[in-house]
Design an enzyme around this catalytic site. Sequence first.
Site, PDB file in Angstrom:
ATOM      1  N   ARG A  29       0.825  -1.208   0.000  1.00 58.42           N
ATOM      2  CA  ARG A  29       0.000   0.000   0.000  1.00 58.42           C
ATOM      3  C   ARG A  29       0.862   1.261   0.000  1.00 58.42           C
ATOM      4  NH1 ARG A  29      -3.714   2.450   4.469  1.00 58.42           N
ATOM      5  NH2 ARG A  29      -5.483   3.300   3.290  1.00 58.42           N
ATOM      6  N   ILE A  55      -7.385   7.513  -0.312  1.00 63.10           N
ATOM      7  CA  ILE A  55      -7.273   6.084  -0.570  1.00 63.10           C
ATOM      8  C   ILE A  55      -8.058   5.393   0.535  1.00 63.10           C
ATOM      9  CG2 ILE A  55      -5.063   5.989   0.659  1.00 63.10           C
ATOM     10  CD1 ILE A  55      -4.241   3.646  -1.042  1.00 63.10           C
ATOM     11  N   SER A  56      -8.947   4.473   0.174  1.00 63.61           N
ATOM     12  CA  SER A  56      -9.798   3.812   1.165  1.00 63.61           C
ATOM     13  C   SER A  56      -8.977   2.929   2.088  1.00 63.61           C
ATOM     14  CB  SER A  56     -10.861   2.958   0.467  1.00 63.61           C
ATOM     15  OG  SER A  56     -11.751   3.752  -0.281  1.00 63.61           O
ATOM     16  N   GLN A  57      -9.539   2.667   3.271  1.00 60.43           N
ATOM     17  CA  GLN A  57      -8.864   1.753   4.185  1.00 60.43           C
ATOM     18  C   GLN A  57      -8.854   0.352   3.575  1.00 60.43           C
ATOM     19  OE1 GLN A  57     -12.302   2.290   7.117  1.00 60.43           O
ATOM     20  NE2 GLN A  57     -11.450   0.321   7.762  1.00 60.43           N
ATOM     21  N   PHE A 200     -17.528   8.124   1.985  1.00 59.24           N
ATOM     22  CA  PHE A 200     -16.660   8.292   0.835  1.00 59.24           C
ATOM     23  C   PHE A 200     -16.702   9.747   0.383  1.00 59.24           C
ATOM     24  CE2 PHE A 200     -16.884   3.761   0.655  1.00 59.24           C
ATOM     25  CZ  PHE A 200     -15.823   3.322  -0.136  1.00 59.24           C
TER      26      PHE A 200
END
Length: 211
Positions: A29, A55-57, A200
């Site tokens: 990541r 950036i999403s978890q 989001f």
Amino acid sequence: MGDWGRAEYLAREGIRDRRVLAAIASLSREDFVPAHERDAAQEDVPLPIGHGQTISQPYVVALMSEALRLRGCERVLEIGTGSGYQTAVLALLAREVFTVEIVRELARGARRRLHRLGFGNVFFREGDGALGWPEAAPFDAIIATAAPEEIPRALLNQLKRGGRMVIPVGAMNETQELLRIRRGMPGLLPRVERLLPVRFVPMTGQGSSMS
């Protein structure tokens, strides 16, 4: 937390698809976040990537990927390339990924990054993701990493019969829900499943929506 350590953590959190876990484990990541965020990239939290985007978890990335139920032969449309992390996961799970990003700097950065990492099955477009990619439709699956207030009609129309779309829906300052939508046969309404509450960034553009 190393890459396999992250996959083991996600498995403990309820992710069961072995292909999804292997895809997460094969990626770093840290490669997808700004340099000053790399120390935080191991944490299961969303991170800023610039231009008001995140950036999403990893848990949400894994959950959304698992919800698509990919087997490796699919053509997938992604709305919101961002830094390319979710894109890379999808590219490891599907035959082809078509990804659309409205922020030029993010789109071009993700393209360079994924090419450098050796992904040859990803196709890029800059533009309004709510309009989809009609020339490449229909898609076996669609995923959105930004939230429209309502489901964009263009995206539903570009989904194959029996295909699945995973998308967060709701206004930024209200409760958003992550939905899985399955398009049925002609004359039947789409089947909508509510997966979990989420937060989001809003989808820019949004075209026209379902009534």
